[in-house]
Design an enzyme around this catalytic site. Structure first.
Site, mmCIF file in Angstrom:
data_model
loop_
_atom_site.group_PDB
_atom_site.id
_atom_site.type_symbol
_atom_site.label_atom_id
_atom_site.label_comp_id
_atom_site.label_asym_id
_atom_site.label_seq_id
_atom_site.Cartn_x
_atom_site.Cartn_y
_atom_site.Cartn_z
ATOM 1 N N TYR A 1 -2.861 -0.103 10.274
ATOM 2 C CA TYR A 1 -2.742 -0.639 9.030
ATOM 3 C C TYR A 1 -1.412 -0.132 8.405
ATOM 4 O O TYR A 1 -0.764 -0.955 7.766
ATOM 5 C CB TYR A 1 -4.039 0.261 8.437
ATOM 6 C CG TYR A 1 -4.059 -0.275 6.851
ATOM 7 C CD1 TYR A 1 -4.825 -1.610 6.460
ATOM 8 C CD2 TYR A 1 -3.529 0.759 5.991
ATOM 9 C CE1 TYR A 1 -4.771 -2.069 5.168
ATOM 10 C CE2 TYR A 1 -3.936 0.313 4.491
ATOM 11 C CZ TYR A 1 -4.274 -1.028 4.348
ATOM 12 O OH TYR A 1 -4.501 -1.178 2.795
ATOM 13 N N SER B 1 0.714 -1.015 0.041
ATOM 14 C CA SER B 1 0.023 0.036 -0.033
ATOM 15 C C SER B 1 0.964 1.153 0.080
ATOM 16 O O SER B 1 2.040 1.131 0.407
ATOM 17 C CB SER B 1 -0.736 -0.063 1.335
ATOM 18 O OG SER B 1 -1.459 1.229 1.406
#
Length: 241
Positions: free
Chosen positions: A145, A132
């Protein structure tokens, strides 16, 4: 085999790789959603099967990989299964932390280890991890995250260090902000939507098809000397301030 591929990025990558000639094994925890995704993909003349298992359950992963390998070799593994949990770090629930880490990090470890054991014997294989922009950047409300996706980036390097000499290529795709079910709340937020469009040099959210080319490249022999890399597909968001 693509983990977490009944919807979103995983489902789109399944379409891309099937369209490039691969037989695709879809994976997910919900058998009904998985079966529906497999049926819809088969309607496009794709070669597809499915395996319902939870990537956070080590024994289930081992059993599923063994069953798939008994029928056909897993030449390409895409570690896509992931979840998001948002909230102020000081108030973040311990259970949410464990669930996020279990899916986003442990799941990559279990699937990679069990698939790689077969790849190493054959002396070839492609592992594609879905990282990501949060592997590189952070923003308020998603520190856990960010930690998980940072781990995926470095784990990609570690797998390369251990397995590259045996003929495996392990790389990661790091999507920017894409219009997916995982980001539905953000896409629907006018303020955040405007911020993303202004913050991203390309001026838009990513479309899932923007990931197809890099996935096919990393899954093919064209990337045989590319190893341990995290490739950002983000419209330029990680290159500017």
């Amino acid at each position: 085999m693509i983990t977490g591929s009944s919807q979103g990025i995983g489902r789109s990558l399944a379409e891309a790789l099937a369209g490039a000639g691969a037989h695709v094994v879809l994976n997910g925890r919900n058998p009904e959603s998985l079966s529906q995704a497999a049926r819809e993909l088969a309607e496009t003349s794709a070669s597809v099967s499915s395996a319902a298992f939870d990537v956070t359950d080590a024994d289930s992963v081992a059993d599923a990989v063994a069953e798939i390998e008994a029928e056909r070799a897993i030449d390409i593994l895409v570690n896509n299964a992931g979840i998001q949990r948002r909230g102020p770090l000081q108030d973040f629930k311990d259970g949410d932390w464990r669930e996020l880490m279990s899916t986003n990090v442990d799941g990559v470890y279990y699937a990679s280890k069990h698939v790689a054991r077969h790849m190493l014997v054959r002396g070839r294989g492609k592992v594609i991890n879905i990282a990501s922009v949060q592997s590189e950047l952070a923003r308020p409300g998603i520190a856990p995250y960010t930690a998980a996706k940072g781990a995926v980036r470095n784990f990609t390097r570690g797998m390369c260090a251990d397995w590259a000499a045996s003929g495996l290529q392990i790389n990661a795709i790091a999507p920017g902000y894409f219009d997916t079910p995982l980001n539905a709340a953000l896409v629907a937020d006018p303020e955040f939507d405007a911020w993303i469009r202004k913050r991203t040099p390309a001026g838009r959210w990513g479309d899932l098809k923007d990931l197809h080319g890099i996935a096919i490249f990393l899954a093919s022999s064209a990337s045989d000397f590319v190893n341990g890399q995290t490739i950002y597909v983000d419209g330029g968001i990680t290159t500017v301030i």
